[in-house]
Design a protein around this motif. Structure first.
Motif, PDB file in Angstrom:
ATOM      1  N   LYS A 175       3.205   2.004  -1.879  1.00 53.42           N
ATOM      2  CA  LYS A 175       3.432   2.481  -3.245  1.00 53.42           C
ATOM      3  C   LYS A 175       2.444   3.584  -3.586  1.00 53.42           C
ATOM      4  CE  LYS A 175       5.238  -1.785  -5.359  1.00 53.42           C
ATOM      5  NZ  LYS A 175       5.027  -2.744  -6.469  1.00 53.42           N
ATOM      6  N   GLY A 176       1.166   3.293  -3.379  1.00 47.52           N
ATOM      7  CA  GLY A 176       0.139   4.289  -3.672  1.00 47.52           C
ATOM      8  C   GLY A 176       0.229   5.490  -2.755  1.00 47.52           C
TER       9      GLY A 176
ATOM     10  N   GLY B 200      -3.935   1.628  -3.246  1.00 48.59           N
ATOM     11  CA  GLY B 200      -2.599   1.387  -2.722  1.00 48.59           C
ATOM     12  C   GLY B 200      -1.924   0.172  -3.304  1.00 48.59           C
ATOM     13  N   GLN B 201      -2.347  -0.281  -4.460  1.00 50.30           N
ATOM     14  CA  GLN B 201      -1.827  -1.528  -5.001  1.00 50.30           C
ATOM     15  C   GLN B 201      -0.589  -1.334  -5.866  1.00 50.30           C
ATOM     16  OE1 GLN B 201      -3.128  -4.682  -4.397  1.00 50.30           O
ATOM     17  NE2 GLN B 201      -4.132  -3.549  -2.781  1.00 50.30           N
TER      18      GLN B 201
ATOM     19  N   TYR C 109       0.818  -1.213   0.000  1.00 52.04           N
ATOM     20  CA  TYR C 109       0.000   0.000   0.000  1.00 52.04           C
ATOM     21  C   TYR C 109       0.855   1.267   0.000  1.00 52.04           C
ATOM     22  CZ  TYR C 109      -4.624  -2.078   0.572  1.00 52.04           C
ATOM     23  OH  TYR C 109      -5.807  -2.742   0.345  1.00 52.04           O
TER      24      TYR C 109
ATOM     25  N   GLU D  78      -6.334   1.102  -8.912  1.00 46.50           N
ATOM     26  CA  GLU D  78      -5.300   0.431  -8.124  1.00 46.50           C
ATOM     27  C   GLU D  78      -4.412   1.449  -7.423  1.00 46.50           C
ATOM     28  OE1 GLU D  78      -3.354  -2.239 -10.786  1.00 46.50           O
ATOM     29  OE2 GLU D  78      -4.989  -3.692 -10.725  1.00 46.50           O
ATOM     30  N   ILE D  79      -4.255   2.626  -8.020  1.00 48.95           N
ATOM     31  CA  ILE D  79      -3.506   3.689  -7.340  1.00 48.95           C
ATOM     32  C   ILE D  79      -4.219   4.069  -6.057  1.00 48.95           C
ATOM     33  CG2 ILE D  79      -2.800   6.099  -7.476  1.00 48.95           C
ATOM     34  CD1 ILE D  79      -2.266   5.733 -10.414  1.00 48.95           C
TER      35      ILE D  79
ATOM     36  N   ARG E 173       9.684   2.394  -5.048  1.00 48.62           N
ATOM     37  CA  ARG E 173       8.612   2.093  -5.998  1.00 48.62           C
ATOM     38  C   ARG E 173       9.130   2.137  -7.432  1.00 48.62           C
ATOM     39  NH1 ARG E 173       5.633   5.352  -9.180  1.00 48.62           N
ATOM     40  NH2 ARG E 173       3.646   4.523  -9.927  1.00 48.62           N
TER      41      ARG E 173
ATOM     42  N   ASP F 134       0.355  -0.486 -12.696  1.00 54.48           N
ATOM     43  CA  ASP F 134       0.374   0.813 -12.045  1.00 54.48           C
ATOM     44  C   ASP F 134      -0.218   1.927 -12.907  1.00 54.48           C
ATOM     45  OD1 ASP F 134       2.285   1.203 -13.929  1.00 54.48           O
ATOM     46  OD2 ASP F 134       3.889   1.768 -12.567  1.00 54.48           O
TER      47      ASP F 134
END
Length: 400
Positions: free
Chosen positions: A75-76, A398-399, A73, A394-395, A133, A389
């Motif tokens: 990453k997002g 938090g994926q 998570y 998905e952003i 990331r 991404d």
């Protein structure tokens, strides 16, 4: 208590080390706080101890909350957090705040609670996540230097550049840690050599200007110059510039092998920043070489566990995440110790989890929580699948 222990996940050794450091911190903080009470006439020793305890308690709440978040998570969250920290850094440069007698554009005050917040500490954590990331995305790809300028090097330059005018040492540490993470993350070595060479040239130019024409640099350039001169030529430095380093070395010398005992430091009353930047000198004076080496051992043990967690992580992102946010904690501790024994110029870096402070404790706890999140095997298994991404949904979840 049993219910709480069941909800604690991740590497138990890291939990134990962090708890031991936090509990030990009450002793030197309570002892050194007499400088604030009797010399600077601010508050009471018990009041400062309670404040330190509250900050640590909230810090552990941060660790507990963050370590429950699945590692992927972040990453997002880095996509959301990065523009926010850029705005905070830019705003901080417009606000001059006086903390502990030091006036600089490093802090902003949190509304309502009135607690000073050093935005560079949050920015460094968010930047490391951002880099992790990006590096995880290009791990199996052949990229050119031009392709990485916008998503990698410009963000690094922006964060370092916004920190630099008010805090040279922090900017240098953040830049060095970002470079190290890129190296460990498999960024093409030939490009890193170019970046490193360019950085060396820029540093050389900066040092030339600093010593030849410091008036064209930010206001704190005079402080940077004085600290470097004191480190390079301590015998030629002015009494004022060399005073604190001398007091720190005197505290270390008086500590001997076993120290004077808890609360019996003499130098704490004349050593400025004895509760923060120079608290390691007070620790050695009171607990001796044994205490200093023991504290160093626990930081190195923390580093070892961070490496173990990174090695055991299942995804590339989690490995880089742990290295990116974990190693700077230990690196900062080593710098703080090196300053006290004059192996490094004075930098103003607190001793993580030990020094009395505000949001620096919270940001250290944030980083530890992220490391513990990545060490949680259950959430790691959930994040092992590669995600697209480019999908906005998905952003937001938090994926990426």
């Amino acid at each position: 208590m049993k219910a709480l222990m069941k909800n604690i996940k991740g590497d138990r050794a890291i939990w134990g080390i962090v708890a031991l450091l936090a509990v030990f911190s009450f002793l030197p903080v309570y002892s050194a706080s007499t400088n604030l009470v009797y010399v600077k006439d601010t508050g009471t020793a018990l009041g400062h101890l309670v404040k330190h305890g509250v900050l640590l308690f909230l810090g552990f709440m941060i660790i507990f909350a963050v370590h429950r978040i699945p590692a992927h998570y972040f990453k997002g969250l880095s996509l959301i957090g990065f523009p926010i920290v850029l705005g905070l850094l830019a705003y901080t440069l417009t606000v001059e705040t006086n903390i502990g007698g030091v006036s600089a554009n490093r802090w902003i005050t949190i509304p309502i609670v009135g607690i000073p917040f050093q935005t560079s500490t949050l920015a460094s954590v968010v930047l490391m996540i951002w880099i992790a990331r990006y590096l995880s995305k290009i791990r199996e790809k052949q990229i050119t230097f031009q392709e990485s300028i916008l998503p990698l090097w410009i963000p690094i330059a922006l964060v370092v550049g916004l920190i630099l005018p008010a805090n040279f040492s922090t900017a240098a540490i953040v830049g060095a840690m970002a470079f190290l993470l890129c190296f460990l993350g498999g960024y093409p070595l030939k490009y890193l050599i170019v970046i490193g060479g360019t950085g060396a040239v820029l540093v050389g130019m900066f040092m030339f200007v600093l010593f030849k024409a410091p008036e064209v640099l930010p206001d704190r350039a005079g402080t940077w110059k004085s600290r470097i001169e004191t480190f390079m030529n301590p015998e030629d430095a002015s009494a004022d510039a060399n005073r604190q380093v001398t007091y720190a070395k005197m505290a270390v010398a008086q500590g001997g092998l076993v120290g004077k005992g808890a609360g019996k430091s003499v130098m704490k009353n004349i050593l400025s920043q004895s509760t923060s930047d120079f608290i390691f000198a007070i620790i050695i004076e009171e607990y001796g070489l044994i205490g200093g080496v023991g504290l160093l051992f626990f930081y190195l043990l923390l580093l070892f566990r961070i490496v173990v967690v990174a090695n055991g992580a299942q995804s590339i992102f989690s490995k880089l995440l742990v290295i990116g946010v974990g190693i700077p904690i230990v690196f900062q501790a080593l710098i703080n110790m090196a300053v006290v024994v004059q192996l490094f110029p004075t930098t103003g870096q607190p001793l993580p989890l030990i020094s009395m402070g505000g949001t620096s404790i919270w940001m250290t706890c944030l980083a530890i929580g992220i490391v513990l999140s990545a060490s949680n095997k259950k959430t790691e298994e959930e994040s092992s699948t590669e995600i697209d991404d480019t999908n906005p949904l998905e952003i937001l979840s938090g994926q990426i």
